[in-house]
Design a protein around this motif. Structure first.
Motif, PDB file in Angstrom:
ATOM      1  N   ALA A  96      -1.837 -15.572  16.035  1.00 37.60           N
ATOM      2  CA  ALA A  96      -2.135 -16.083  17.347  1.00 37.60           C
ATOM      3  C   ALA A  96      -1.232 -16.880  18.129  1.00 37.60           C
ATOM      4  O   ALA A  96      -0.793 -16.540  19.066  1.00 37.60           O
ATOM      5  N   PRO A  97      -0.775 -18.171  17.653  1.00 42.75           N
ATOM      6  CA  PRO A  97      -0.086 -18.948  18.238  1.00 42.75           C
ATOM      7  C   PRO A  97       1.348 -18.310  18.668  1.00 42.75           C
ATOM      8  O   PRO A  97       1.724 -18.461  19.637  1.00 42.75           O
ATOM      9  N   THR A  98       1.876 -17.786  17.665  1.00 39.88           N
ATOM     10  CA  THR A  98       3.346 -17.182  17.938  1.00 39.88           C
ATOM     11  C   THR A  98       3.270 -15.839  18.851  1.00 39.88           C
ATOM     12  O   THR A  98       3.823 -16.054  19.742  1.00 39.88           O
ATOM     13  N   VAL A  99       2.195 -15.388  18.709  1.00 45.24           N
ATOM     14  CA  VAL A  99       2.039 -14.245  19.819  1.00 45.24           C
ATOM     15  C   VAL A  99       1.839 -14.809  21.175  1.00 45.24           C
ATOM     16  O   VAL A  99       2.536 -14.152  22.200  1.00 45.24           O
ATOM     17  N   LEU A 100       0.996 -15.609  21.223  1.00 45.70           N
ATOM     18  CA  LEU A 100       0.699 -16.278  22.644  1.00 45.70           C
ATOM     19  C   LEU A 100       1.960 -16.840  23.053  1.00 45.70           C
ATOM     20  O   LEU A 100       2.156 -16.766  24.409  1.00 45.70           O
ATOM     21  N   ALA A 101       2.709 -17.531  22.431  1.00 45.87           N
ATOM     22  CA  ALA A 101       3.785 -18.207  22.745  1.00 45.87           C
ATOM     23  C   ALA A 101       4.910 -17.153  23.354  1.00 45.87           C
ATOM     24  O   ALA A 101       5.265 -17.094  24.320  1.00 45.87           O
ATOM     25  N   VAL A 102       5.052 -15.902  22.717  1.00 46.35           N
ATOM     26  CA  VAL A 102       5.983 -14.877  23.117  1.00 46.35           C
ATOM     27  C   VAL A 102       5.474 -14.332  24.225  1.00 46.35           C
ATOM     28  O   VAL A 102       6.153 -13.984  25.022  1.00 46.35           O
ATOM     29  N   ALA A 103       4.092 -13.877  24.068  1.00 46.20           N
ATOM     30  CA  ALA A 103       3.427 -13.172  25.372  1.00 46.20           C
ATOM     31  C   ALA A 103       3.776 -14.330  26.604  1.00 46.20           C
ATOM     32  O   ALA A 103       4.010 -13.613  27.832  1.00 46.20           O
ATOM     33  N   GLY A 104       3.612 -15.489  26.613  1.00 47.35           N
ATOM     34  CA  GLY A 104       3.568 -16.403  27.638  1.00 47.35           C
ATOM     35  C   GLY A 104       4.891 -16.257  28.270  1.00 47.35           C
ATOM     36  O   GLY A 104       5.263 -16.094  29.263  1.00 47.35           O
ATOM     37  N   LEU A 105       6.155 -16.390  27.422  1.00 40.11           N
ATOM     38  CA  LEU A 105       7.203 -16.131  27.801  1.00 40.11           C
ATOM     39  C   LEU A 105       7.527 -14.725  28.567  1.00 40.11           C
ATOM     40  O   LEU A 105       8.314 -14.752  29.256  1.00 40.11           O
ATOM     41  N   GLN A 106       7.104 -13.664  27.881  1.00 36.84           N
ATOM     42  CA  GLN A 106       7.299 -12.590  28.420  1.00 36.84           C
ATOM     43  C   GLN A 106       6.948 -12.504  30.047  1.00 36.84           C
ATOM     44  O   GLN A 106       7.353 -11.868  30.894  1.00 36.84           O
ATOM     45  N   VAL A 107       5.705 -13.093  30.170  1.00 33.74           N
ATOM     46  CA  VAL A 107       5.014 -13.027  31.544  1.00 33.74           C
ATOM     47  C   VAL A 107       6.292 -13.496  32.398  1.00 33.74           C
ATOM     48  O   VAL A 107       6.613 -13.154  33.470  1.00 33.74           O
ATOM     49  N   GLY A 108       6.796 -14.651  32.015  1.00 33.96           N
ATOM     50  CA  GLY A 108       8.022 -15.478  32.826  1.00 33.96           C
ATOM     51  C   GLY A 108       9.126 -14.389  32.839  1.00 33.96           C
ATOM     52  O   GLY A 108       9.585 -14.281  33.998  1.00 33.96           O
ATOM     53  N   TYR A 109       9.189 -13.864  31.851  1.00 28.34           N
ATOM     54  CA  TYR A 109      10.577 -12.858  31.756  1.00 28.34           C
ATOM     55  C   TYR A 109      10.432 -11.728  32.924  1.00 28.34           C
ATOM     56  O   TYR A 109      11.319 -11.340  33.596  1.00 28.34           O
ATOM     57  N   LEU A 110       9.280 -11.304  32.712  1.00 25.51           N
ATOM     58  CA  LEU A 110       8.883 -10.178  33.701  1.00 25.51           C
ATOM     59  C   LEU A 110       8.757 -10.723  35.248  1.00 25.51           C
ATOM     60  O   LEU A 110       9.503  -9.781  36.023  1.00 25.51           O
TER      61      LEU A 110
END
Lengths: 363, 298, 317
Positions: free
Chosen positions: C239-253
């Motif tokens: 979960a932690p890694t996925v959340l981190a990556v997901a969070g960054l994806q929102v910003g990227y999008l």
């Protein structure tokens, strides 16, 4: 040393003659700053090496022992000038090193070489072992073809058949073979002093024995001087002429190998020797002779640094730091302990018999 | 040990039986055993050849327009892939377009590879304050998502191919530097670098002989991964009108100009993008293959 | 912990500041006088002078920057040259739309990515694994603007299920959560979701495969705990890694949505940026860039702060 015309390129002269110690180290100090948080006021330091002095006679082997973190490896790197000391001096064969009027650093590199502990990390994984060995002499101007030829000769000397091994890569060799390569690489400079920093620690016992024997042979053949750093007391006993014991950045005892192993004067040395498991099942240690963990090298205790773990410590030991003094009539055996100094004020009569007996036994 | 030596001298004739393997030979050999990567390589080769030899292979003139022959469907006689909104032969436009698309995708990565590796090596090896300053400056670039940065720089500089190339290079350099600096910093701490310093060699010699070889590997892998991103981004810039200017053929630009045709000739409208997709996926699969070929060995 | 947050904030500040400088200075990269966008070429000299001082273009650049930043901090980003409305109102209405799109797209992408990645990781080497890997490679390699066109062709032109452009009937930009409006959201968000889907699938697959191969899973199974217990462990650890990556994806999008927004004429920040660039609308360009990047920096900061909270292994500082 074979006096072939090729080795004249790297030949270094014995300047001071046989009586002069080859290496004299005076008062080396190295403190590493510790990065505190943003709001740290006083910078803290790790007192890795705190006033280390010794000398090494030409043709001898000095063993350097101590626990992890006592400063042995840092001392080695300071001697090799891989990092500059905060203070202290280094004199090699009568010449100051990297000082005004002394020996230049590059020239020093031909005299002193080092074999590292991690046999794999000390070899560039992208170069064949022959290329690695031949690299050093070429830096000092040797012709590439001659360096390669000499490299092959060295490989043969350390027991690796050149035709088989010369074009191999480090990952294709075993640990013992890699250490032989490291030794060959060090020898390619025709050095006079070789520092061996835990060089056999990562090897199996049987391989250790082979490599140690190789080192002894090479030392005799090439008139080498060794500084052998290890935490393995058996190995140090086998290979050293003199032993130096370090604790928390300082030298606590030093002397001829047989003196140290039979009649150590410092409580720490004795505890180390006691901690070595014996092959005799009748001699079992019930209690660990050494209590606790080494204190934090950032804030070493004042006075004698060993006092927190010494069962014979007294108030005096916190008040003043003992200096290195000869043990009895033996001039070459020195120790830094108040018990050894009749003028220190140490009260021998009050020492608990059990503690004394525990340390006297089996040493 | 001498005993074993004597034995081997008897049982094996003393000759240099191990050929001196070059690292890249080994990688190439490993790569040949990966079917996906090989297929991608072949596809890429086809596309590159078609683009490179377009002037000789293409059936028509890419700029010759004809108002009568607009938007002819795929498979029309004489126009294998139809014609675009100005009546130009699609196959020809696609082949010529490949030249610019590939160029715009590959050149920034190459440039970023060279600039980024040099800067990263320097920063990582020297360390200390210099390293901190360089990395902090690059941190600013990371504050922008790459698409946004590429569009912003390209938009600021103005439309045109060279401006887009500059923009894309500027976007990729910080990323490459990050990889190069990280590897250099790790390598620098290893014992064999200390051993090299013990040999008395100067910094440049050490970097060239010992550090560079070990840094190039990871950076190369990273850069190959960038190729597909670069292609998509470069064509994307042209799609927005910021890259190549009409009437030059380029896949992204063609997607833009053919947009109005999605109702009447959807197949034609989608064709240029399909090529971007194929090329990009081939780059990615090949890069993945190269990465595993390099991994097994090291 | 508090010290850690402070330290992170401290490091983020110079970056945020540099971002403002870059956002401001970018327009000055352009060849040509920014004034050309405002005034027609043949305007009389005094009109040009008046426009110049009205827009503050007669001051030296650092002063202009200072004034711009000062006003920005007070919530005033100037006036758009093209539309005449305040930049702030333009940007913030657009941000809402982009946030909507990016949020839905990330959510979709992360969800699908997690499922696919978990399936692939569990059935390592099997058919599902290869399919999921193939999908993730496609997701990462596909030009998303082309995908948008293709989806438009299929679902709008041929099937007529969804509208091709815009965010609301008749080009309106007011949003409401009814089918009338949501149907405009479907195609753009599915298109945009492919990017995070590809990345998350790959990430989750690698994490799950690694985790299942670890010894503690074997230990769990040896104790007779199957299925659910293992899954809970895997989920907790990934979960932690996925959340981190997901969070960054929102910003990227948020920042990278410009291409998809252009395809679908979605009235978001990307679309606004496009307009600003082509109409050389300086204040709008600077303002939009600033807001977008601040979002990204802020999001990165948030992820940096939240991650050690979830993942105890990351420790302090």
């Amino acid at each position: 040393m074979t006096s072939s015309p090729v080795s004249d390129v790297l030949a270094v002269q014995d300047r001071g003659g046989p009586a002069q110690p080859l290496l004299v180290v005076k008062n080396l100090k190295k403190h590493f700053p510790v990065r505190g948080g943003l709001f740290e006021r006083e910078p803290k330091f790790v007192h890795a090496v705190d006033g280390v002095s010794f000398s090494v006679a030409a043709g001898s082997t000095l063993g350097n022992v101590g626990e992890s973190g006592c400063g042995k490896s840092t001392t080695a790197r300071l001697i090799a000038r891989l990092m500059p000391p905060d203070s202290g001096s280094l004199v090699f064969d009568g010449d100051g090193v990297a000082e005004y009027g002394g020996m230049a650093l590059k020239e020093f590199r031909r005299n002193l070489q080092m074999v590292f502990q991690d046999s794999f990390a000390s070899l560039n994984p992208r170069l064949t072992i022959l290329e690695t060995i031949a690299y050093g002499p070429q830096v000092h101007g040797m012709d590439a073809a001659i360096a390669t030829q000499e490299g092959r000769a060295l490989l043969a000397r350390v027991g690796l058949e050149p035709d088989q091994f010369a074009s191999r890569y480090p990952h294709e060799l075993s640990g013992g073979q890699r250490q032989r390569v490291n030794i060959a690489r060090a020898l390619a400079f025709h050095p006079r002093l070789v520092i061996l920093d835990e060089a056999v620690a990562a090897l199996d016992k049987s391989v250790q024995a082979q490599v140690l024997n190789l080192l002894q042979e090479l030392k005799a053949e090439r008139q080498l001087t060794y500084v052998f750093i290890s935490h393995d007391l058996h190995v140090v006993h086998y290979i050293s002429d003199e032993v130096m014991v370090m604790y928390l950045g300082q030298v606590v005892e030093r002397g001829p190998v047989e003196r140290i192993y039979s009649d150590a004067a410092h409580p720490y040395t004795r505890a180390l020797l006691l901690a070595v498991p014996s092959m005799d099942p009748a001699q079992r240690t019930q209690h660990s002779p050494l209590m606790g963990d080494p204190p934090n090298p950032i804030n070493p205790p004042n006075g004698c640094r060993f006092r927190d773990r010494c069962s014979m410590a007294q108030d005096l030991c916190a008040a003043s730091t003992p200096l290195l003094r000869a043990v009895g009539p033996y001039a070459e055996h020195i120790v830094a302990c108040h018990m050894n100094d009749p003028m220190s004020g140490y009260r021998h009569a009050t020492v608990k018999p059990s503690a004394a007996a525990a340390l006297e036994a089996t040493v | 040990m001498t005993q074993t030596l004597a034995l081997s001298a008897v049982t094996q004739p003393s000759q240099n039986t191990i050929p001196n393997r070059s690292y890249w030979h080994v990688v190439a050999r490993q790569l040949r055993q990966e079917p996906v990567a090989m297929v991608s390589a072949v596809v890429l080769l086809l596309i590159v050849c078609a683009a490179l030899f377009a002037p000789w292979l293409a059936p028509a003139d890419p700029f010759k327009a004809s108002m009568l022959k607009r938007l002819m469907p795929v498979g029309s006689p004489g126009y294998l892939l139809g014609t675009d909104e100005l009546g130009r032969d699609m196959l020809t436009r696609l082949m010529y377009g490949g030249r610019l698309s590939l160029l715009m995708g590959v050149v920034p990565v190459f440039a970023a590879f060279f600039i980024g590796t040099s800067l990263g090596l320097l920063s990582g090896y020297v360390g200390g304050r210099v390293n901190m300053v360089i990395m902090r400056v690059l941190d600013v670039f990371y504050a922008f998502p790459s698409v946004l940065l590429a569009v912003a720089i390209s938009g600021a500089l103005g439309p045109g191919m060279s401006n887009s190339l500059i923009a894309l290079t500027l976007v990729f350099v910080p990323q490459v530097v990050r990889v190069a600096e990280s590897v250099t910093t790790q390598v620098r701490k290893l014992d064999y670098i200390e051993a090299a310093r013990m040999s008395g060699a100067g910094s440049f010699s050490i970097i060239r002989v010992h550090v560079l070889g070990n840094v190039l590997g990871p950076v190369f892998v990273y850069a190959t991964g960038l190729l597909s991103v670069s292609m998509i981004l470069a064509s994307g810039l042209s799609f927005l009108g910021l890259g190549v200017k009409p009437p030059e053929p380029e896949w992204g630009l063609m997607l833009n100009t053919l947009r109005s045709a999605i109702y009447s000739s959807p197949l034609l409208a989608a064709l240029p993008g399909a090529f971007i997709f194929i090329t990009s996926i081939a780059f990615n699969l090949l890069a993945d293959g190269v990465r595993s070929a390099m991994d097994i060995r090291r | 912990m508090f010290a850690y947050i402070l330290k992170r904030l401290f490091y983020a500040l110079p970056i945020a500041l540099s971002v403002t400088v870059v956002s401001f200075m970018l327009v000055y990269l352009a060849p040509g006088d920014p004034l050309n966008a405002i005034a027609p070429a043949d305007a009389p000299a005094d009109v040009i002078e008046a426009l110049k001082s009205a827009y503050g273009l007669d001051r030296p650049v650092p002063v202009q920057y200072g004034l711009w930043l000062w006003r920005a901090l007070q919530g005033d980003l100037g006036t758009s040259i093209a539309s005449g409305r305040s930049v702030v109102s333009e940007v913030f209405s657009a941000v809402g739309n982009t946030l909507l799109l990016a949020g839905i797209a990330s959510g979709l992408g992360v969800l699908v990515g997690c499922v696919l990645g978990a399936l692939a990781g569990y059935k390592h080497g099997g058919g599902v694994d290869r399919a999921a890997t193939a999908l993730s490679v496609v997701g990462v390699s596909i030009p998303h603007y082309w995908l948008g066109l293709v989806l438009t062709i299929i679902f709008s032109t041929w099937l007529g299920w969804f509208p091709a452009m815009g965010a609301g009937p008749g080009g309106s930009t007011d949003w409401s959560w009814d089918w009338e409006h949501v149907r405009y959201l479907v195609l753009p968000s599915v298109t945009l979701s492919v990017i995070p889907m590809g990345i998350i699938t790959r990430t989750v697959r690698a994490l799950v495969a690694d985790m299942l191969a670890q010894e503690f899973v074997v230990a769990l199974r040896a104790r007779g705990l199957g299925g659910m217990a293992v899954f809970r462990h895997v989920a907790k650890n990934t979960a932690p890694t996925v959340l981190a990556v997901a969070g960054l994806q929102v910003g990227y999008l948020m920042g990278g949505s410009i291409l998809v927004e252009t395809v679908f004429a979605w009235p978001g920040t990307g679309f606004l940026l496009n307009t600003a660039i082509f109409q050389r609308d300086m204040p709008l360009l600077q303002g939009t860039l600033l807001v977008l990047c601040m979002f990204f920096v802020g999001l990165n900061l948030l992820v940096d702060i939240v991650q050690p909270l979830i993942d105890p292994r990351m420790g302090r500082g």
